[in-house]
Scaffold this active site. Structure first.
Site, mmCIF file in Angstrom:
data_model
loop_
_atom_site.group_PDB
_atom_site.id
_atom_site.type_symbol
_atom_site.label_atom_id
_atom_site.label_comp_id
_atom_site.label_asym_id
_atom_site.label_seq_id
_atom_site.Cartn_x
_atom_site.Cartn_y
_atom_site.Cartn_z
ATOM 1 N N ASN A 158 45.227 40.792 50.835
ATOM 2 C CA ASN A 158 45.198 41.944 49.933
ATOM 3 C C ASN A 158 43.818 42.608 49.973
ATOM 4 O O ASN A 158 42.819 41.982 49.632
ATOM 5 C CB ASN A 158 45.527 41.463 48.508
ATOM 6 C CG ASN A 158 45.404 42.550 47.466
ATOM 7 O OD1 ASN A 158 45.272 43.732 47.762
ATOM 8 N ND2 ASN A 158 45.435 42.125 46.218
ATOM 9 N N HIS A 167 46.256 38.051 41.736
ATOM 10 C CA HIS A 167 45.910 36.907 40.874
ATOM 11 C C HIS A 167 47.063 36.516 39.961
ATOM 12 O O HIS A 167 47.056 35.432 39.380
ATOM 13 C CB HIS A 167 44.650 37.233 40.040
ATOM 14 C CG HIS A 167 44.801 38.402 39.119
ATOM 15 N ND1 HIS A 167 44.637 39.709 39.548
ATOM 16 C CD2 HIS A 167 45.113 38.475 37.796
ATOM 17 C CE1 HIS A 167 44.831 40.530 38.520
ATOM 18 N NE2 HIS A 167 45.122 39.804 37.446
#
Length: 199
Positions: A158, A167
């Site tokens: 990413n 996350h």
């Protein structure tokens, strides 16, 4: 292309202390529009040249002969489109870290990724603030139910950490799983959003 870095300071209410860290951000004008192309973690002893793959960016954005410039946050010029975008991204990041923003509103370019990676990154944008999903669920969301390792790999690639919220993806057993920026940062970001996970 303009590159800058910011030192992050989070809100004191989070369940864990924010690790000393900074983010590297880059913007570039694509088809007349300034877009954010990079937001990655920068280690304490790492320079921006170590963190960002200039050769890849140069090839993708045809930067040969064009200027790639690092500008400190204090020197960013709001009258320049690329620099204004970085200032906006920094302001939104600070709002997020202070608990005042739950989603980012920024023009992003993810075209450095493969079609599969881009599909995974798009699916990450659908995970709402304060929610988590497993790698297996993310694999199902991108129509690749057995590809949890592939989506985990795409997560690790990413290019826009925090903004594209990788996350928020955790292991099926409720543990944190991995995170390119380090598990301390993932734990902090999830705690900021009101999510507690096992290490």
């Amino acid at each position: 292309m303009i590159i800058t870095s910011i030192v992050l300071a989070g809100k004191g209410q989070a369940q864990v202390a924010f690790p000393q860290s900074s983010l590297l951000m880059a913007s570039h004008t694509i088809d007349g529009t300034a877009k954010l192309i990079c937001c990655t973690w920068l280690l304490a002893d790492e320079s921006w040249q170590d963190s960002i793959k200039l050769s890849t960016l140069t090839k993708r954005y045809n930067l040969a002969g064009l200027k790639v410039e690092f500008i400190s946050v204090q020197q960013l010029d709001p009258s320049n489109l690329e620099q204004q975008l970085l200032l906006t991204a920094i302001a939104q990041m600070q709002q997020y870290l202070q608990g005042e923003r739950q989603a980012f509103d920024l023009p992003l370019d993810t075209s450095l990724g493969t079609p599969f990676q881009q599909k995974v990154w798009q699916a990450l944008l659908d995970i709402k603030y304060g929610e988590t999903i497993s790698y297996a669920m993310l694999a199902q969301n991108v129509d690749n139910p057995k590809g949890f390792r592939a989506v985990a790999n795409a997560n690790g690639k990413n290019p826009l950490s925090i903004i594209i919220p990788c996350h928020r993806v955790i292991a099926s057993d409720g543990k944190l799983g991995g995170y390119t920026g380090g598990l301390d940062k993932k734990q902090y970001l999830l705690a900021l959003e009101g999510v507690s996970c096992r290490l």
